[in-house]
Design an enzyme around this catalytic site. Structure first.
Site, PDB file in Angstrom:
ATOM      1  NE  ARG A 145      -2.060  -1.398   3.594  1.00 47.77           N
ATOM      2  CZ  ARG A 145      -2.313  -2.571   4.166  1.00 47.77           C
ATOM      3  NH1 ARG A 145      -3.353  -3.276   3.802  1.00 47.77           N
ATOM      4  NH2 ARG A 145      -1.554  -3.037   5.133  1.00 47.77           N
ATOM      5  CB  ILE A 146       3.172   2.715   2.542  1.00 44.74           C
ATOM      6  CG1 ILE A 146       2.080   2.691   3.619  1.00 44.74           C
ATOM      7  CG2 ILE A 146       4.011   3.984   2.666  1.00 44.74           C
ATOM      8  CD1 ILE A 146       2.592   2.568   5.045  1.00 44.74           C
ATOM      9  CD  GLU A 194       9.918   4.027  16.968  1.00 40.32           C
ATOM     10  OE1 GLU A 194       8.753   4.162  17.379  1.00 40.32           O
ATOM     11  OE2 GLU A 194      10.199   3.801  15.791  1.00 40.32           O
ATOM     12  CG  HIS A 253       6.659   5.635  14.724  1.00 40.20           C
ATOM     13  ND1 HIS A 253       7.006   4.394  15.183  1.00 40.20           N
ATOM     14  CD2 HIS A 253       5.736   5.413  13.749  1.00 40.20           C
ATOM     15  CE1 HIS A 253       6.329   3.461  14.528  1.00 40.20           C
ATOM     16  NE2 HIS A 253       5.541   4.061  13.651  1.00 40.20           N
ATOM     17  N   GLY A 304       4.498   8.957  10.885  1.00 41.36           N
ATOM     18  CA  GLY A 304       3.910   8.591   9.593  1.00 41.36           C
ATOM     19  C   GLY A 304       2.391   8.728   9.556  1.00 41.36           C
TER      20      GLY A 304
HETATM   21  P1  NAD Z   1       1.575  -3.745   3.031  1.00 44.05           P
HETATM   22  O1  NAD Z   1       1.324  -5.058   3.687  1.00 44.05           O
HETATM   23  O2  NAD Z   1       0.498  -3.148   2.199  1.00 44.05           O
HETATM   24  O3  NAD Z   1       2.902  -3.849   2.106  1.00 44.05           O
HETATM   25  C1  NAD Z   1       4.065  -4.519   2.515  1.00 44.05           C
HETATM   26  C2  NAD Z   1       4.699  -5.124   1.261  1.00 44.05           C
HETATM   27  O4  NAD Z   1       5.963  -5.673   1.621  1.00 44.05           O
HETATM   28  C3  NAD Z   1       3.871  -6.275   0.649  1.00 44.05           C
HETATM   29  O5  NAD Z   1       3.681  -6.051  -0.729  1.00 44.05           O
HETATM   30  C4  NAD Z   1       4.724  -7.490   0.918  1.00 44.05           C
HETATM   31  O6  NAD Z   1       4.604  -8.508  -0.083  1.00 44.05           O
HETATM   32  C5  NAD Z   1       6.111  -6.902   0.936  1.00 44.05           C
HETATM   33  N1  NAD Z   1       7.095  -7.741   1.619  1.00 44.05           N
HETATM   34  C6  NAD Z   1       6.936  -8.484   2.734  1.00 44.05           C
HETATM   35  N2  NAD Z   1       8.094  -9.114   3.040  1.00 44.05           N
HETATM   36  C7  NAD Z   1       8.985  -8.738   2.088  1.00 44.05           C
HETATM   37  C8  NAD Z   1      10.347  -9.045   1.864  1.00 44.05           C
HETATM   38  N3  NAD Z   1      11.017  -9.891   2.678  1.00 44.05           N
HETATM   39  N4  NAD Z   1      10.949  -8.503   0.797  1.00 44.05           N
HETATM   40  C9  NAD Z   1      10.281  -7.674  -0.044  1.00 44.05           C
HETATM   41  N5  NAD Z   1       8.991  -7.331   0.121  1.00 44.05           N
HETATM   42  C10 NAD Z   1       8.360  -7.870   1.183  1.00 44.05           C
HETATM   43  O7  NAD Z   1       2.020  -2.771   4.199  1.00 44.05           O
HETATM   44  P2  NAD Z   1       1.965  -1.158   4.212  1.00 44.05           P
HETATM   45  O8  NAD Z   1       0.646  -0.710   4.727  1.00 44.05           O
HETATM   46  O9  NAD Z   1       2.458  -0.656   2.921  1.00 44.05           O
HETATM   47  O10 NAD Z   1       3.038  -0.861   5.378  1.00 44.05           O
HETATM   48  C11 NAD Z   1       4.426  -1.017   5.125  1.00 44.05           C
HETATM   49  C12 NAD Z   1       5.249  -0.730   6.377  1.00 44.05           C
HETATM   50  O11 NAD Z   1       4.967   0.574   6.872  1.00 44.05           O
HETATM   51  C13 NAD Z   1       5.045  -1.674   7.554  1.00 44.05           C
HETATM   52  O12 NAD Z   1       6.319  -1.954   8.120  1.00 44.05           O
HETATM   53  C14 NAD Z   1       4.278  -0.860   8.551  1.00 44.05           C
HETATM   54  O13 NAD Z   1       4.548  -1.289   9.854  1.00 44.05           O
HETATM   55  C15 NAD Z   1       4.871   0.516   8.285  1.00 44.05           C
HETATM   56  N6  NAD Z   1       4.048   1.648   8.736  1.00 44.05           N
HETATM   57  C16 NAD Z   1       4.701   2.715   9.303  1.00 44.05           C
HETATM   58  C17 NAD Z   1       3.972   3.818   9.737  1.00 44.05           C
HETATM   59  C18 NAD Z   1       4.669   5.014  10.338  1.00 44.05           C
HETATM   60  O14 NAD Z   1       4.066   5.699  11.149  1.00 44.05           O
HETATM   61  N7  NAD Z   1       5.903   5.305   9.952  1.00 44.05           N
HETATM   62  C19 NAD Z   1       2.565   3.832   9.607  1.00 44.05           C
HETATM   63  C20 NAD Z   1       1.943   2.753   8.988  1.00 44.05           C
HETATM   64  C21 NAD Z   1       2.694   1.649   8.561  1.00 44.05           C
END
Ligand code: NAD
Length: 308
Positions: free
Chosen positions: A151-152, A262, A280, A282
């Site tokens: 997603r992100i 953190e 943190h 995001g």
């Molecule tokens: P998501 O599940 O939509 O996407 C994650 C992607 O990573 C998936 O496409 C998955 O197939 C891929 N993936 C998993 N393991 C992998 C690997 N070993 N190698 C390559 N790709 C791999 O998740 P998202 O909603 O996009 O969130 C992504 C990250 O952002 C997560 O770590 C989440 O904890 C973090 N996040 C951070 C904040 C913040 O405040 N900074 C807020 C929300 C989410």
């Protein structure tokens, strides 16, 4: 009539959605753990953010009436998932809500590092005017490597594409061609992403495989001029190795929203001028918080077979 207890402060729009659908909603945004254990048995649904701990005891006191625990937000560390599963209590959360907010922060960190915004601000407040030292680089025309094209990662890629960046994507799952096309992205190997990108942004979840995913060897593959952004989870990067690469000029800069510990008090990374840090944040926007609340209300209603 089904009864909902809102245990943490939550946007009123979510309360309104639940009550308009015929649920009785009580708000106790500062309820204590003991009080929650005392009253939970008369509720079918609990709505929480991160403050309230939905422990095994809360769940045990809540059943059989308690059917759903809804967490407005991503992390479920405050909900005892094992106890919920054991007692057939459905747990809902809203991992989709912060997508755009995190993506915009990532773009902000990329620009802040590339244009030395935070550093210039610090120097000017001390009376300096570092016009020549603050020579930066554009994002336009550069290559962005997106590690984890979920997603992100996809949203970051779309915004970066609009800025004029070339996108390389790496993921362990196959990504549909039409999704890649939205950002003109090329799905490729991790090695190509690391060796060819001017900016690299991490968007994998924290798992056993992604702990210290960016380690010494992978940092060594990156261009000396590359900028790394991490807004996923702190443990995805080996911070010691990152510090060494940045301090020794083997990597140009880093933008970090997440840390192994953190807050990262005492971290050597905080001593480097080519690092921009945020606490943190995001998902810390009005829009992401509002979306988390309304998405959660929608999911609760869908689970109950009701319409918003
Ligand atoms: P998501 O599940 O939509 O996407 C994650 C992607 O990573 C998936 O496409 C998955 O197939 C891929 N993936 C998993 N393991 C992998 C690997 N070993 N190698 C390559 N790709 C791999 O998740 P998202 O909603 O996009 O969130 C992504 C990250 O952002 C997560 O770590 C989440 O904890 C973090 N996040 C951070 C904040 C913040 O405040 N900074 C807020 C929300 C989410």
């Amino acid at each position: 009539m089904l009864r909902v207890l809102v245990c943490d402060p939550i946007e009123y729009s979510a309360v309104r959605m639940l009550s308009s659908a015929g649920l009785q909603v009580d708000s106790r945004p500062d309820i204590s753990g003991e009080e929650l254990e005392r009253v939970v048995a008369s509720y079918n649904i609990l709505v929480v953010r991160g403050r309230t701990k939905v422990t095994a005891r809360v769940i045990e006191h809540g059943v059989p009436a308690l059917k759903i625990v809804g967490r407005a937000g991503v992390g479920l560390d405050n909900v005892d998932l094992e106890a919920a599963a054991k007692h057939g209590v459905k747990v809902l959360n809203t991992p989709e809500a912060p997508t755009n907010s995190v993506a915009e922060l990532v773009i902000g960190l990329m620009i802040a590092v590339a244009r030395k915004i935070a550093w210039s601000d610090r120097v000017m407040r001390m009376g300096g005017w570092p016009k020549h030292e603050a020579m930066g680089v554009e994002l336009h025309g550069k290559t962005l490597g997106v590690v984890g094209y979920g997603r992100i990662g996809r949203r970051v890629a779309e915004i970066a594409y609009a800025i004029g960046m070339r996108i390389l994507a790496y993921d362990i799952i196959s990504i549909p061609q039409e999704v890649l096309a939205r950002a003109g992205a090329k799905l490729t190997t991790l090695e190509e992403v690391l060796t060819s990108s001017d900016f690299i942004t991490l968007h994998v979840p924290l798992t056993a495989e992604t702990r210290h995913f960016i380690d010494r060897e992978r940092l060594a593959l990156m261009k000396k001029t590359a900028i790394l952004v991490n807004a996923s989870r702190g443990e995805v990067v080996d911070e010691e190795a990152l510090y060494e690469a940045l301090a020794e000029g083997r990597l140009a800069g880093a933008g970090l929203d997440v840390f192994q510990r953190e807050p990262p008090t005492g971290s050597k990374l905080l001593s480097l001028d080519n690092v921009v840090v945020t606490p943190h944040i995001g998902a810390q926007t009005l829009e992401a918080q509002e979306l988390a609340a309304t998405m959660l209300a929608e999911k609760i209603l869908a689970e109950l077979g009701l319409r918003a």
